[in-house]
Design a protein around this motif. Structure first.
Motif, PDB file in Angstrom:
ATOM      1  N   LYS A 160       0.385  -1.184   0.146  1.00 27.28           N
ATOM      2  CA  LYS A 160       0.573  -0.381  -0.206  1.00 27.28           C
ATOM      3  C   LYS A 160       1.045   1.376   0.271  1.00 27.28           C
ATOM      4  O   LYS A 160       0.406   1.936  -1.219  1.00 27.28           O
ATOM      5  N   TYR A 161       2.341   1.670   0.418  1.00 26.42           N
ATOM      6  CA  TYR A 161       3.063   2.364   0.654  1.00 26.42           C
ATOM      7  C   TYR A 161       4.335   2.171  -0.097  1.00 26.42           C
ATOM      8  O   TYR A 161       4.578   0.778  -0.318  1.00 26.42           O
ATOM      9  N   HIS A 162       4.983   2.904  -0.256  1.00 25.61           N
ATOM     10  CA  HIS A 162       6.249   2.756  -1.245  1.00 25.61           C
ATOM     11  C   HIS A 162       7.109   4.208  -0.429  1.00 25.61           C
ATOM     12  O   HIS A 162       6.382   5.186   0.316  1.00 25.61           O
ATOM     13  N   ILE A 163       8.360   4.047  -0.707  1.00 23.86           N
ATOM     14  CA  ILE A 163       9.427   4.928  -0.153  1.00 23.86           C
ATOM     15  C   ILE A 163      10.674   5.237  -1.226  1.00 23.86           C
ATOM     16  O   ILE A 163      10.543   4.147  -1.301  1.00 23.86           O
ATOM     17  N   ALA A 164      10.990   6.273  -1.277  1.00 23.39           N
ATOM     18  CA  ALA A 164      12.054   6.631  -1.860  1.00 23.39           C
ATOM     19  C   ALA A 164      13.477   7.363  -1.543  1.00 23.39           C
ATOM     20  O   ALA A 164      13.483   7.831  -0.313  1.00 23.39           O
ATOM     21  N   TYR A 165      14.221   6.224  -2.356  1.00 19.36           N
ATOM     22  CA  TYR A 165      15.863   6.646  -2.513  1.00 19.36           C
ATOM     23  C   TYR A 165      15.898   7.701  -3.452  1.00 19.36           C
ATOM     24  O   TYR A 165      16.193   6.948  -4.487  1.00 19.36           O
ATOM     25  N   GLU A 166      17.268   9.077  -3.414  1.00 21.70           N
ATOM     26  CA  GLU A 166      17.399   9.305  -4.008  1.00 21.70           C
ATOM     27  C   GLU A 166      18.880   9.393  -4.269  1.00 21.70           C
ATOM     28  O   GLU A 166      19.560   9.454  -3.162  1.00 21.70           O
ATOM     29  N   SER A 167      19.729   9.738  -5.996  1.00 25.30           N
ATOM     30  CA  SER A 167      21.386   9.855  -6.089  1.00 25.30           C
ATOM     31  C   SER A 167      21.150  11.611  -7.054  1.00 25.30           C
ATOM     32  O   SER A 167      19.911  11.684  -7.643  1.00 25.30           O
ATOM     33  N   GLY A 168      21.764  12.373  -6.489  1.00 29.08           N
ATOM     34  CA  GLY A 168      22.171  13.745  -7.529  1.00 29.08           C
ATOM     35  C   GLY A 168      21.698  14.555  -6.960  1.00 29.08           C
ATOM     36  O   GLY A 168      21.407  14.961  -5.991  1.00 29.08           O
ATOM     37  N   LEU A 169      20.078  14.801  -7.755  1.00 30.20           N
ATOM     38  CA  LEU A 169      19.015  15.523  -7.215  1.00 30.20           C
ATOM     39  C   LEU A 169      18.547  15.558  -6.103  1.00 30.20           C
ATOM     40  O   LEU A 169      18.231  14.386  -5.763  1.00 30.20           O
ATOM     41  N   GLU A 170      18.000  16.494  -5.254  1.00 33.52           N
ATOM     42  CA  GLU A 170      17.344  16.070  -3.708  1.00 33.52           C
ATOM     43  C   GLU A 170      15.901  16.515  -4.005  1.00 33.52           C
ATOM     44  O   GLU A 170      15.951  17.521  -3.790  1.00 33.52           O
ATOM     45  N   SER A 171      14.657  16.067  -3.907  1.00 33.70           N
ATOM     46  CA  SER A 171      13.617  16.380  -4.142  1.00 33.70           C
ATOM     47  C   SER A 171      12.690  15.961  -2.502  1.00 33.70           C
ATOM     48  O   SER A 171      13.322  15.406  -1.887  1.00 33.70           O
ATOM     49  N   ASP A 172      11.235  16.475  -3.174  1.00 34.44           N
ATOM     50  CA  ASP A 172      10.490  16.283  -1.574  1.00 34.44           C
ATOM     51  C   ASP A 172      10.538  14.431  -1.538  1.00 34.44           C
ATOM     52  O   ASP A 172       9.835  14.116  -0.619  1.00 34.44           O
ATOM     53  N   TRP A 173      10.096  13.524  -2.806  1.00 32.89           N
ATOM     54  CA  TRP A 173      10.002  12.432  -2.412  1.00 32.89           C
ATOM     55  C   TRP A 173      11.222  11.920  -1.602  1.00 32.89           C
ATOM     56  O   TRP A 173      10.407  10.465  -0.346  1.00 32.89           O
ATOM     57  N   SER A 174      12.098  11.855  -1.631  1.00 28.32           N
ATOM     58  CA  SER A 174      12.727  11.346  -0.288  1.00 28.32           C
ATOM     59  C   SER A 174      12.330  11.341   1.138  1.00 28.32           C
ATOM     60  O   SER A 174      13.484  11.641   2.093  1.00 28.32           O
ATOM     61  N   LYS A 175      12.204  12.898   0.586  1.00 26.90           N
ATOM     62  CA  LYS A 175      12.484  13.444   2.070  1.00 26.90           C
ATOM     63  C   LYS A 175      11.069  13.418   3.067  1.00 26.90           C
ATOM     64  O   LYS A 175      10.563  13.862   4.100  1.00 26.90           O
ATOM     65  N   HIS A 176       9.769  12.848   2.435  1.00 27.45           N
ATOM     66  CA  HIS A 176       8.756  12.505   2.650  1.00 27.45           C
ATOM     67  C   HIS A 176       8.805  10.389   3.692  1.00 27.45           C
ATOM     68  O   HIS A 176       9.225  10.109   3.272  1.00 27.45           O
ATOM     69  N   PRO A 177       7.875  10.655   4.300  1.00 26.73           N
ATOM     70  CA  PRO A 177       7.548   8.821   5.194  1.00 26.73           C
ATOM     71  C   PRO A 177       7.165   8.270   3.802  1.00 26.73           C
ATOM     72  O   PRO A 177       6.562   8.545   2.692  1.00 26.73           O
ATOM     73  N   PRO A 178       7.190   7.261   4.343  1.00 28.96           N
ATOM     74  CA  PRO A 178       6.400   6.479   3.141  1.00 28.96           C
ATOM     75  C   PRO A 178       5.277   6.886   2.648  1.00 28.96           C
ATOM     76  O   PRO A 178       4.491   6.914   3.644  1.00 28.96           O
ATOM     77  N   ALA A 179       5.091   7.032   1.134  1.00 26.76           N
ATOM     78  CA  ALA A 179       3.677   7.660   1.025  1.00 26.76           C
ATOM     79  C   ALA A 179       2.403   6.272   0.130  1.00 26.76           C
ATOM     80  O   ALA A 179       3.347   5.226   0.058  1.00 26.76           O
TER      81      ALA A 179
END
Length: 412
Positions: A56-75
């Motif tokens: 039901k939920y997913h979580i993002a991990y990023e490299s390079g540019l940082e966005s709000d996708w990885s700053k939020h808890p599981p969405a």
């Protein structure tokens, strides 16, 4: 030339495999392999989203540019711009300009980072293990139309390398969370069991206290009254003068019974502390006795009295109550002084009166003193009773060490 290109890609795939070794966290994995992946699929932004076990939920991990996708808890997956890929509805997503592509921008979609970071070209492939989609690998570029089907093919190869490792890491994290939850549940259960045991012990101690008070006060008074009534039944006539002391004794008995009931919950002690509770009790006891007794409280405890645990404070207060009762009932004093004093790590409470003393009152072996000794022993306190050092009368002394209070004799 083609063989040279394939050999170069193969070397980068091997490089990704080597870099995965020893990595135990999603973030560290992404950071470790990002450069190697850039040689295979050039990108300005790389991210991996991992579906949680509940799907039901997913979580993002990023490299390079940082966005709000990885700053939020599981969405929620339903708000992901690539929900169709994560749901298995499409095999891949390829867009030449994701900023205006309606597949990424729908009602409730968390797609604002695409606009904010100008991620025009986007390429997404699923991460699969045993045919199940556990997440997605995403590459983005500021340039429009940067990716082709060849990049899709290469991205799938990278995803096939990463997916098993991500699956193992997710399983390990889930096992860790489950172990923590189980430990917390066990701790809560043990806490409830311990709390229930302490409550049972407290209730039993209170039952014993009430039993001692009823035995020492109410039962003794009622026994005396019963004998007086029995004697009166043999008299040919009972006058009002004979009934008057009987009625007065009944009033005293009812007063003591009300006091026992009230003391079952020493709210003044709980709300205002030991000193205020003793002061209130002394004042009321002296007034109820009708005698002219001067009383005084001296608090030299330097705050130690407020450090006592509630159960210890209650037991200590009961001892003080009993000592005050004995002084007023048996000693007929003119003065009662209660002193609270700190002596190193010990708190000492003394109840001094200038009354008739133990020998004259005939109370040296009474149940009241036995009850005080029992209560003192239950909180590992030192108890003493003897002559008033400052003159005639009695001195009751009880000393308790906050860190030791409540332990049994074997423990201490």
């Amino acid at each position: 030339m083609l063989n040279s290109l394939r050999s170069s890609l193969f070397e980068h795939y091997l490089g990704i495999s080597r870099l995965l070794a020893g990595q135990l966290e999603f973030n560290s994995i992404i950071q470790a392999v990002a450069t190697e992946i850039s040689h295979i699929i050039p990108h300005d932004h790389l991210d991996v989203c991992i579906k949680l076990v509940d799907d039901k939920y997913h979580i993002a991990y990023e490299s390079g540019l940082e966005s709000d996708w990885s700053k939020h808890p599981p969405a929620l997956l339903t708000g992901s711009p690539i929900r169709s890929l994560l749901a298995g509805e499409v095999e891949f997503l390829l867009s030449g300009n994701a900023c205006v592509d309606p597949r990424f921008h729908f009602e409730g979609a968390f797609s604002s980072p695409i606009i904010t970071l100008s991620l025009h070209s986007r390429l997404h492939v699923p991460l699969k293990v045993h045919g199940d989609i556990i997440g997605a690998l995403s590459c983005s570029s500021h340039t429009t139309d940067a990716y082709t089907m060849d990049d899709v093919f290469n991205a799938r190869a990278v995803a096939d390398l990463l997916a098993p490792y991500f699956f193992a890491i997710r399983a390990a994290e889930q096992a860790k969370r489950s172990a923590i939850e189980e430990a917390e549940a066990t701790a809560r259960e043990e806490g409830l069991r311990s709390g229930a045991l302490k409550l049972t012990q407290a209730l039993e101690a209170e039952r014993q206290r009430i039993g001692m008070d009823l035995h020492d006060q109410t039962l003794a008074d009622l026994t005396r009254l019963t004998r007086r009534v029995e004697r009166m039944t043999h008299l040919p006539e009972v006058s009002g003068e004979m009934l008057e002391p009987l009625a007065r004794s009944l009033q005293f008995c009812m007063h003591d019974l009300r006091q026992i009931i009230e003391e079952a919950k020493p709210s003044i002690l709980q709300l205002f502390g030991m000193v205020q509770a003793i002061e209130t009790y002394l004042d009321r006891s002296v007034r109820d006795s009708g005698a002219s007794i001067h009383w005084e409280i001296v608090d030299d405890s330097k705050g130690m009295v407020d450090e006592l645990e509630q159960g210890v404070a209650t037991s200590l207060f009961r001892i003080v109550q009993e000592a005050i009762n004995n002084a007023i009932r048996h000693g007929q004093p003119d003065r009662i002084v209660v002193t609270l004093r700190r002596r190193e790590d010990w708190l000492t409470v003394e109840i001094n009166d200038d009354g008739a003393g133990l020998d004259a009152s005939g109370n040296s072996t009474g149940h009241g003193i036995g009850n005080m000794k029992t209560r003192a022993r239950l909180i590992s306190a030192r108890f003493g009773i003897g002559k008033n050092r400052n003159g005639p009368g009695t001195c009751v002394s009880v000393s308790v060490k906050p860190g030791l209070a409540g332990k049994t004799a074997e423990e201490s």
